[in-house]
Design a protein around this motif. Structure first.
Motif, PDB file in Angstrom:
ATOM      1  N   ASP A 107       0.548  -1.371  -0.055  1.00 52.72           N
ATOM      2  CA  ASP A 107      -0.026  -0.009   0.087  1.00 52.72           C
ATOM      3  C   ASP A 107       1.132   1.349   0.040  1.00 52.72           C
ATOM      4  OD1 ASP A 107      -2.474  -1.407  -0.103  1.00 52.72           O
ATOM      5  OD2 ASP A 107      -2.696  -1.403   2.018  1.00 52.72           O
ATOM      6  N   LEU A 108       2.081   1.111   0.707  1.00 54.50           N
ATOM      7  CA  LEU A 108       2.874   2.544   0.620  1.00 54.50           C
ATOM      8  C   LEU A 108       3.320   2.758  -0.569  1.00 54.50           C
ATOM      9  CD1 LEU A 108       5.048   1.809   3.903  1.00 54.50           C
ATOM     10  CD2 LEU A 108       3.295   3.518   3.509  1.00 54.50           C
ATOM     11  N   ASP A 115      -4.461   5.906  -1.296  1.00 55.48           N
ATOM     12  CA  ASP A 115      -3.786   4.532  -0.447  1.00 55.48           C
ATOM     13  C   ASP A 115      -2.722   4.603   0.413  1.00 55.48           C
ATOM     14  OD1 ASP A 115      -6.400   3.799  -1.563  1.00 55.48           O
ATOM     15  OD2 ASP A 115      -5.206   2.319  -2.972  1.00 55.48           O
ATOM     16  N   THR A 116      -1.643   5.571  -0.078  1.00 51.84           N
ATOM     17  CA  THR A 116      -0.491   5.556   0.549  1.00 51.84           C
ATOM     18  C   THR A 116      -0.762   6.223   1.989  1.00 51.84           C
ATOM     19  OG1 THR A 116       0.480   5.682  -1.541  1.00 51.84           O
ATOM     20  CG2 THR A 116       1.957   6.357   0.397  1.00 51.84           C
ATOM     21  N   ALA A 117      -1.235   7.238   1.836  1.00 51.71           N
ATOM     22  CA  ALA A 117      -1.741   7.919   2.979  1.00 51.71           C
ATOM     23  C   ALA A 117      -2.341   7.482   4.014  1.00 51.71           C
ATOM     24  CB  ALA A 117      -2.472   9.218   2.588  1.00 51.71           C
ATOM     25  N   ASN A 144      11.684  11.197  -0.434  1.00 55.22           N
ATOM     26  CA  ASN A 144      11.639  11.891  -1.559  1.00 55.22           C
ATOM     27  C   ASN A 144      10.529  11.724  -2.384  1.00 55.22           C
ATOM     28  OD1 ASN A 144      14.141  12.812  -0.649  1.00 55.22           O
ATOM     29  ND2 ASN A 144      15.527  11.179  -1.823  1.00 55.22           N
ATOM     30  N   HIS A 145       9.602  11.275  -1.924  1.00 65.21           N
ATOM     31  CA  HIS A 145       8.207  11.084  -2.691  1.00 65.21           C
ATOM     32  C   HIS A 145       7.996  12.485  -3.354  1.00 65.21           C
ATOM     33  CE1 HIS A 145       4.144  10.225  -3.604  1.00 65.21           C
ATOM     34  NE2 HIS A 145       4.641   8.872  -3.254  1.00 65.21           N
ATOM     35  N   SER A 146       7.190  12.439  -4.642  1.00 69.94           N
ATOM     36  CA  SER A 146       6.942  13.624  -5.423  1.00 69.94           C
ATOM     37  C   SER A 146       5.893  14.555  -4.660  1.00 69.94           C
ATOM     38  CB  SER A 146       6.793  13.256  -6.922  1.00 69.94           C
ATOM     39  OG  SER A 146       5.512  12.490  -6.846  1.00 69.94           O
ATOM     40  N   ARG A 147       5.249  13.856  -3.980  1.00 64.84           N
ATOM     41  CA  ARG A 147       4.127  14.746  -3.503  1.00 64.84           C
ATOM     42  C   ARG A 147       4.613  15.201  -1.874  1.00 64.84           C
ATOM     43  NH1 ARG A 147      -1.273  14.461  -5.669  1.00 64.84           N
ATOM     44  NH2 ARG A 147      -1.315  13.265  -7.474  1.00 64.84           N
ATOM     45  N   PRO A 148       4.403  16.457  -1.698  1.00 62.60           N
ATOM     46  CA  PRO A 148       4.596  17.001  -0.232  1.00 62.60           C
ATOM     47  C   PRO A 148       3.670  16.227   0.622  1.00 62.60           C
ATOM     48  CG  PRO A 148       4.237  18.760  -1.573  1.00 62.60           C
ATOM     49  CD  PRO A 148       3.989  17.526  -2.833  1.00 62.60           C
ATOM     50  N   TYR A 149       2.428  16.042  -0.010  1.00 58.47           N
ATOM     51  CA  TYR A 149       1.191  15.377   0.673  1.00 58.47           C
ATOM     52  C   TYR A 149       1.806  14.098   1.342  1.00 58.47           C
ATOM     53  CZ  TYR A 149      -3.321  13.559   1.778  1.00 58.47           C
ATOM     54  OH  TYR A 149      -4.386  13.067   2.242  1.00 58.47           O
ATOM     55  N   ILE A 150       2.377  13.360   0.881  1.00 57.18           N
ATOM     56  CA  ILE A 150       3.277  12.381   1.394  1.00 57.18           C
ATOM     57  C   ILE A 150       4.368  12.301   2.314  1.00 57.18           C
ATOM     58  CG2 ILE A 150       4.033   9.976   0.684  1.00 57.18           C
ATOM     59  CD1 ILE A 150       1.138  10.062   0.496  1.00 57.18           C
ATOM     60  N   ARG A 151       5.288  13.355   1.595  1.00 58.96           N
ATOM     61  CA  ARG A 151       6.468  13.577   2.283  1.00 58.96           C
ATOM     62  C   ARG A 151       6.287  13.898   3.760  1.00 58.96           C
ATOM     63  NH1 ARG A 151       8.297  16.244  -2.277  1.00 58.96           N
ATOM     64  NH2 ARG A 151       8.130  18.210  -1.454  1.00 58.96           N
ATOM     65  N   LYS A 152       5.459  14.906   4.081  1.00 56.96           N
ATOM     66  CA  LYS A 152       5.215  15.276   5.483  1.00 56.96           C
ATOM     67  C   LYS A 152       4.765  14.160   6.314  1.00 56.96           C
ATOM     68  CE  LYS A 152       0.695  17.158   4.615  1.00 56.96           C
ATOM     69  NZ  LYS A 152      -0.314  18.357   4.418  1.00 56.96           N
ATOM     70  N   ARG A 153       3.781  13.342   5.945  1.00 60.77           N
ATOM     71  CA  ARG A 153       3.393  12.270   6.577  1.00 60.77           C
ATOM     72  C   ARG A 153       4.535  11.367   6.823  1.00 60.77           C
ATOM     73  NH1 ARG A 153      -1.339  14.186   4.165  1.00 60.77           N
ATOM     74  NH2 ARG A 153      -3.312  13.387   5.226  1.00 60.77           N
ATOM     75  N   VAL A 154       5.361  11.134   5.765  1.00 61.55           N
ATOM     76  CA  VAL A 154       6.439   9.998   6.069  1.00 61.55           C
ATOM     77  C   VAL A 154       7.247  10.357   7.184  1.00 61.55           C
ATOM     78  CG1 VAL A 154       8.253   8.934   5.072  1.00 61.55           C
ATOM     79  CG2 VAL A 154       6.303   9.198   3.727  1.00 61.55           C
TER      80      VAL A 154
ATOM     81  N   GLN B 126       0.374  17.891  11.301  1.00 63.25           N
ATOM     82  CA  GLN B 126       0.945  17.861   9.808  1.00 63.25           C
ATOM     83  C   GLN B 126       0.434  18.864   8.867  1.00 63.25           C
ATOM     84  OE1 GLN B 126      -0.335  14.940   7.169  1.00 63.25           O
ATOM     85  NE2 GLN B 126      -2.018  14.208   8.314  1.00 63.25           N
ATOM     86  N   GLU B 127      -0.804  19.257   9.164  1.00 61.73           N
ATOM     87  CA  GLU B 127      -1.439  20.425   8.193  1.00 61.73           C
ATOM     88  C   GLU B 127      -2.015  21.540   9.007  1.00 61.73           C
ATOM     89  OE1 GLU B 127      -0.732  20.725   4.773  1.00 61.73           O
ATOM     90  OE2 GLU B 127      -1.453  22.736   5.779  1.00 61.73           O
ATOM     91  N   SER B 128      -1.624  22.681   8.933  1.00 59.76           N
ATOM     92  CA  SER B 128      -2.298  23.567   9.639  1.00 59.76           C
ATOM     93  C   SER B 128      -3.104  24.606   8.729  1.00 59.76           C
ATOM     94  CB  SER B 128      -1.079  24.683  10.268  1.00 59.76           C
ATOM     95  OG  SER B 128      -0.461  25.162   9.469  1.00 59.76           O
ATOM     96  N   SER B 129      -3.387  24.354   7.565  1.00 59.97           N
ATOM     97  CA  SER B 129      -3.973  25.113   6.532  1.00 59.97           C
ATOM     98  C   SER B 129      -5.283  24.435   6.392  1.00 59.97           C
ATOM     99  CB  SER B 129      -3.416  25.209   5.118  1.00 59.97           C
ATOM    100  OG  SER B 129      -4.286  25.203   4.352  1.00 59.97           O
ATOM    101  N   LYS B 130      -6.591  25.246   6.784  1.00 63.22           N
ATOM    102  CA  LYS B 130      -7.847  24.725   6.870  1.00 63.22           C
ATOM    103  C   LYS B 130      -8.073  24.303   5.500  1.00 63.22           C
ATOM    104  CE  LYS B 130      -9.097  28.207   9.344  1.00 63.22           C
ATOM    105  NZ  LYS B 130      -9.978  29.156   9.811  1.00 63.22           N
ATOM    106  N   ARG B 131      -7.698  25.068   4.511  1.00 64.79           N
ATOM    107  CA  ARG B 131      -8.239  25.001   3.130  1.00 64.79           C
ATOM    108  C   ARG B 131      -7.637  23.861   2.525  1.00 64.79           C
ATOM    109  NH1 ARG B 131      -7.225  30.069  -0.375  1.00 64.79           N
ATOM    110  NH2 ARG B 131      -5.050  29.520   0.512  1.00 64.79           N
TER     111      ARG B 131
END
Lengths: 1067, 151
Positions: A107-108, A115-117, A144-154, B126-131
């Motif tokens: 899944d990662l 799914d990864t998230a 080094n994932h391309s999405r910051p969305y995943i990076r911050k979670r990791v 992990q995320e502070s932005s509401k939007r």
């Protein structure tokens, strides 16, 4: 479909409030059947409902396996339900967790980032040391994932992994550090969060990051992150004074400019606990700056305290109490504001204020503060003289009992701290203590009693006053009656009686107080009080009778009053009463005895230091291990019986016979010795006088000098002491007291350092995180204890692929020479290299930086963090056998390249040589990953067709696959039969069964692969007669042997530990 | 760790949501914590401050309408920041459910969890932005709707 949805369940719950249990019971039954269906929707809904019920306290551990089934469903919707259920219900010891590894891995790396998230969220909750170990390479790669969305979670998930598997920190740290420069602010913030948490536990390792963090501090406007950075600096600052200098201006400017209270508070907190304000000095170099900063902080904190918002008030007081330790003066300026908080409606705020007040007491303000506190305990209108009726009529307690006891404790501690430094008037203090007796519903009598005794012992000037006050206390009816209540302070009378007795010279009316202490009501007081009363009556009597003109009448009335005590149920009271009775009786008949009673109690008692007992030196020549009496030898026959009790020895019979024929002389001798023994036995009443053979004149007589003046006897009563008393000065105004602040110590006392040792306890997580030492320098070293992997890339001079064994040998010798030079390796590194015969050039190792081609990844030098202590290690390390030189084994390839390998099994490691061959002429950068290592092995093949490169790796693991550019190749390194058999024999199989499985296969290997696939595990080469090993994450978990049978496949399965349940389900 | 757990408790003491950021506690410990913390918090008067110490952690709470939002944090964490996190959660809930009420959370508890997940992971913000949180939620809902439709 008629099953209930989650909403139906919730609606049903609300509709069936009366018989909720029954309703939930029926729902659970329904869920039990639903989770077994094959319809994904039904299954997922059932798990979702179960997770909801779990929140209300219903067990769902039985459904763990079904949760995993839902997690493995394809749709995101179901995955979310599955992972959520896992996050809420799985614990560290949930057995099926070990099945998740591959699922989470998959899944990662899913194409759908949602799914990864989801998998990351689940992992953050359920991570275990095993999961951490197996998944951290994937997570680190995902940084080094391309999405910051995943990076911050990791990044944040990795923090949870570090806590469970600290080794991961070492591997992830370099990349984590890079994330501080990430283009996405949320990612930077996440990295700061994690580093902040880590640094709070082990600040030292993170000091080198200070410049980078300082940069963030100055440039960022994100308050969420600023708070974390500032918190982080609070941990770093105490380690580096220069850092403080740099930070102070920055933080002060934030303090002055920010409007966010949370940030402001964090700054002030950091300034205080980060040691940015030095302790007060006369003319220190930073004094001006420090005091300015302290003033700034207190001014801001004052705003906090004056806020109507209770939270700010609470925090302001909290910060002030911290500041107090460093800068008491700055805090004391706001005394009035703080004192007001003592009256706050919120008990948490009151207690915080009390904390500060305790710290800011000075001789000047003690009385004011205590008065303030006393109003909480006793309303000011009540008559505060000790003779007032008890309990006072109009007392309405402001605080509850626990808080009152707490406040009393605080009053005593602020007054007594540093042996009464702040008390200027001890008469006041004695009065205060007697007033505290009247606080209802608390049991502080013992504490008060100890204080009263301590004060009167240490301060001679106050004794007279104390005696008067204590007389009043003893005569107070209220205190006497309070003894019947549940919580009472009657035990204060112990101290009162002691003071009255010890300092009876100050008594105005000794007879009255004696009679009072023997009054009929006293028998209702606690026995300890009665015992002390009786003892002190004797002291007073001794003093009084010496001077009294005619003591007879009084003595007689005392004797009369003692009668009820002589029959007390308490043995201590009874004994003391009888003793007293007899002594007084004697004194009545012989008045000459009276002065000697007084002499018994003369001499002054001094306080003894708390550690005095420990420090008493052991006298020379005292050996406590030595026998004082040589023990009598054990009777012989007993020993023999013990030695040999299954066979009756011959001697035993002989002795029996001997005893019968002893002569009469012997009998007489024995009888005498027995009489001698019994003479001193108090339980034996002799038939004739015992001492008729003793000459009475021979008894030594010690003459007791009873008329010696007290000064000479005194030393015998005193504990040996070092006098610390100050000379008593003539009383000026205000009155001065000579306070004996020390405690007596034995002479020649030994000072041992261990008295003052304080053990610091570190919690487990901190230990784990601290155990990881991060080397932050550019040079990354392998230093992970027992495990070590060396990787080398050998660059052959000529790019032709040859298979000459001779060349191999040449290469090998050359290589060994090189290894010798580098020296440091723990694992013997062997390498098989192909070199061109004609040129005979030595292989070039990239360990030599000058020779390293720039294209080769430097990180190859350090493939790190492998664990050696896995059971798997045994598999990979058969007995060292000299192996014949091997042929290259092709493991696969694609249209661009081909990989082959050779291996050599060494004790506790495997040396693997990989041979990459170009098929098409392209400059191809190759990246490969070997199983169980976290580093990419990368190399570049020159753009000539059929170019080869070899790569030699020594791994402490048994490698099972190689990943080249995303394609996995099996590395079929077999086990030696010996080690396989040994492994099968040494593993403690906990499960064993024969099953017919619905798995088909053409041969043994296929069938076993099917089993392993279902279990989500790897397979090890079929070896030996015992069967095929099934592994998970480097650990043997099962053994499968296929016994062919017509109709189905009969399998013999053996398992270890938790795999049992899984194997059971398989069938 | 910043936030150890998050509880939503109604004024009557009914548990509406529990989110644990650790799996180290046993079910028994969790149940005891929920009981003790919610009782203590419910017993406090409105004028009292929103921070209290319980065992070896700090409890920070705030009441919104009939719901108490309770967070347990480490002793050395910033209380005001925790209050901000709670507030941020409530804001997102409000935006997502459009004028959120207790019933929304009761019936959409999966979504309420999803929102916590979008804000916090492993107890850290992990995320502070509401939007951006709302946008992600919208995207996710769409994907899941499509999936549901295809089923």
């Amino acid at each position: 479909m008629f099953e209930k949805s989650l909403a139906d369940l919730i609606r049903g719950l609300r509709a069936n409030k009366k018989n909720e249990q029954k309703y939930i019971g029926s729902c659970l039954d329904e869920i039990r059947s639903q989770v077994r269906t094959n319809d994904p929707h039904t299954k997922a809904t059932a798990i979702q409902k179960l997770a909801y019920l779990h929140m209300h306290g219903y067990d769902m551990s039985w459904a763990s396996f079904h949760v995993i089934e839902v997690m493995s469903l394809q749709k995101t919707l179901y995955k979310r339900i599955g992972y959520h259920a896992a996050a809420v219900s799985f614990r560290q010891d949930t057995d099926v967790l070990m099945l998740c590894t591959n699922l989470i891995k998959k899944d990662l790396s899913s194409n759908n980032y949602v799914d990864t998230a989801i998998a990351l969220h689940g992992l953050a909750s359920i991570v275990t040391p095993d999961l951490g170990r197996d998944l951290c390479p994937d997570l680190i790669a995902m940084l080094n994932h391309s999405r910051p969305y995943i990076r911050k979670r990791v990044i944040l998930v990795l923090y949870r992994v570090f806590l469970k598997y600290p080794e991961a920190l070492r591997m992830a740290f370099p990349r984590l550090k890079e994330k501080l420069d990430d283009p996405d602010p949320a990612v930077v913030s996440a990295a700061v969060n994690v580093i902040c948490e880590l640094a709070r536990r082990n600040p030292k390792s993170y000091l080198p990051l200070a410049p980078q963090l300082y940069g963030l501090l100055t440039n960022s406007t994100n308050n969420w992150m600023l708070i974390k950075i500032i918190k982080l600096f609070a941990a770093l600052a105490p380690l580096e004074p220069r850092l403080i200098k740099k930070l102070v201006p920055q933080i002060s400017s934030v303090i002055q400019s920010t409007s966010a209270m949370s940030l402001l508070y964090e700054c002030i907190h950091t300034v205080i606990i980060g040691g940015m304000i030095g302790p007060e000095t006369e003319n220190g170099e930073n004094e001006a700056q420090d005091s300015a900063l302290a003033r700034l902080c207190t001014a801001k904190l004052k705003l906090f305290i004056e806020e109507p918002d209770q939270n700010l008030k609470y925090l302001g007081l909290y910060a002030l109490s911290k500041l107090l330790a460093v800068r008491p003066k700055a805090v004391v300026e706001h005394r009035d504001t703080i004192l007001e908080c003592l009256d706050d409606a919120d008990v948490s705020i009151r207690m915080r204020a009390l904390d500060i007040v305790t710290g800011m007491v000075t001789p000047g303000n003690l009385v004011q503060i205590v008065r303030k506190l006393m109003t909480q305990l006793l309303p000011p209108t009540a008559d505060t003289s000790p003779s007032a009726s008890y309990p006072p009529p109009s007392v309405t307690p402001i605080l509850d009992a626990t808080d009152r006891a707490h406040v009393i404790e605080r009053i005593i501690s602020i007054c007594s701290q540093d042996t009464y430094t702040n008390v200027t008037n001890f008469e006041w203090y004695i009065t205060l203590l007697t007033n505290l007796v009247r606080v209802r519903g608390v049991d502080v009598g013992t504490r008060l009693s100890a204080q009263l005794i301590d004060v009167s012992v240490r301060v001679p000037e106050v004794r007279e006053f104390a005696v008067q006050a204590m007389t009043a206390l003893i005569e107070d009816e209220g205190v006497m009656q309070s003894a019947n209540q549940d919580m009472n302070n009657a035990r204060v009378l112990v101290g009162a009686a002691w003071i009255v007795g010890e300092y009876c010279i100050y008594l105005v009316d000794p007879v009255r107080i004696m009679m009072r202490m023997l009054a009929p009501g006293v028998t209702r007081l606690p026995p300890t009080v009665q015992a002390v009363y009786l003892h002190n009556v004797l002291k007073i009597y001794g003093h009084w009778a010496c001077t009294a003109t005619d003591p007879t009448t009084t003595t007689q009335s005392i004797l009369e009053a003692l009668r009820p005590f002589k029959t007390s149920f308490d043995s201590e009271v009874q004994e003391r009463a009888c003793t007293l009775f007899e002594i007084l009786h004697l004194a009545l008949s012989d008045p000459a005895l009276v002065p000697s009673i007084r002499a018994l109690f003369s001499g002054e008692l001094n306080p003894v230091a708390p550690k005095a007992q420990k420090r008493v030196p052991v006298p020379a020549g005292l050996d406590l291990d030595q026998w004082i009496h040589e023990p009598e030898p054990e009777p012989v026959q007993e020993e023999e019986e013990e030695e040999d009790n299954d066979r009756v020895p011959d001697e035993w019979f002989k002795q029996d016979v001997q005893e019968q024929i002893v002569d009469s002389d012997d009998v007489e001798r024995r009888r005498q010795s027995r009489a001698e023994r019994l003479k001193h036995d108090p339980f034996y009443i002799p038939s004739k006088p015992l001492y008729d053979d003793i000459d009475i004149n021979e008894i030594p007589i010690v003459r007791l000098e009873l008329n010696v003046p007290p000064e000479q006897i005194a030393p015998t009563r005193q504990v040996p002491k070092k006098k610390k008393k100050r000379p008593i000065s003539p009383p000026p105004v205000p009155k001065t007291y000579s306070i004996n602040r020390g405690g007596d110590m034995p002479e020649n006392s030994v000072v041992s350092s261990e008295d003052d040792e304080v053990e610091h306890e570190v919690d487990e997580v901190t230990k784990a995180v601290m155990s990881v030492d991060l080397s932050l320098g550019e040079e990354t070293r392998v230093e992970s204890g027992t495990s070590q992997v060396d990787a080398k890339v050998d660059v052959p001079a000529k790019k032709t692929r040859t298979k000459s064994t001779k060349a191999d040998k040449a290469g090998k010798t050359g290589k060994t020479g090189k290894t010798g030079k580098t020296g440091k390796k723990k694992t013997k590194t062997e390498s098989k290299t192909k070199t061109d015969k004609r040129k005979k050039k030595k292989p070039v190792s990239i360990a030599d930086p000058s020779l390293a081609p720039s294209t080769i990844n430097k990180s190859l030098l350090a493939v790190r963090g492998l664990e050696m202590n896995t059971p798997y290690e045994r598999v990979a390390s058969p007995a060292p056998t000299e192996q014949a030189e091997q042929e290259w084994v092709d493991i696969g390839g694609d249209e661009q390249f081909q990989v082959a390998f050779k291996y050599k099994l060494l004790p506790s490691s495997t040396t693997l040589t990989l041979l990459f061959t170009n098929k098409t002429p392209s400059p191809l950068p190759l990246t490969a990953t070997l199983s169980h290592t976290d580093q990419d092995l990368s190399m570049t093949l020159p753009p000539t067709s059929t170019t080869t490169r070899t790569l030699t790796i020594t791994s402490t693991h048994h490698p099972t696959w190689l990943d080249v550019l995303g394609t996995k190749f099996l590395v079929p390194i077999p086990l030696s039969p010996e080690s396989f058999n040994e492994l099968v024999a040494t593993t403690k199989w906990t499960y064993s069964a024969r099953k017919t499985l619905p798995i088909s296969g053409a041969n043994t290997r296929e069938v076993v692969s099917g089993v392993a696939r279902v279990l989500g595990m790897e397979l090890v080469e079929v070896v030996g007669d015992a069967g095929t090993l099934v592994m998970r994450g480097g650990q043997v978990v099962g053994l499968v042997k296929v016994l062919w049978e017509t109709g189905g496949v009969l399998v013999e399965v053996r398992g270890v530990g938790e795999v049992e349940g899984v194997l059971e389900r398989l069938v | 760790m910043a936030v150890k757990f998050m509880l939503l408790v109604s004024r009557q003491g009914k548990i509406r949501l529990t989110k644990w950021f650790t799996s180290d506690w046993t079910a028994k410990e969790k149940a005891k914590t929920v009981k003790d913390v919610s009782q203590t918090v419910l017993g406090r008067k409105t004028k009292m401050c929103n921070v209290l110490e319980y065992k070896d952690f700090k409890v920070v709470y705030r009441r919104y309408a009939s719901l108490f939002f309770i967070a347990g944090t480490d002793l050395d964490d910033n209380e005001l920041l925790t209050l901000e996190i709670i507030h941020r959660y409530v804001e997102v809930l409000d935006k997502w459910f459009l004028n959120v009420c207790e019933l929304d959370i009761i019936f959409n508890f999966q979504q309420a969890y999803m929102i916590i997940d979008e804000l916090l992971i492993g107890g850290e913000l992990q995320e502070s932005s509401k939007r951006s949180v709302i946008n992600t939620l919208k995207r996710m809902e769409e994907t899941e709707k499509q999936e549901a439709a295809s089923a």
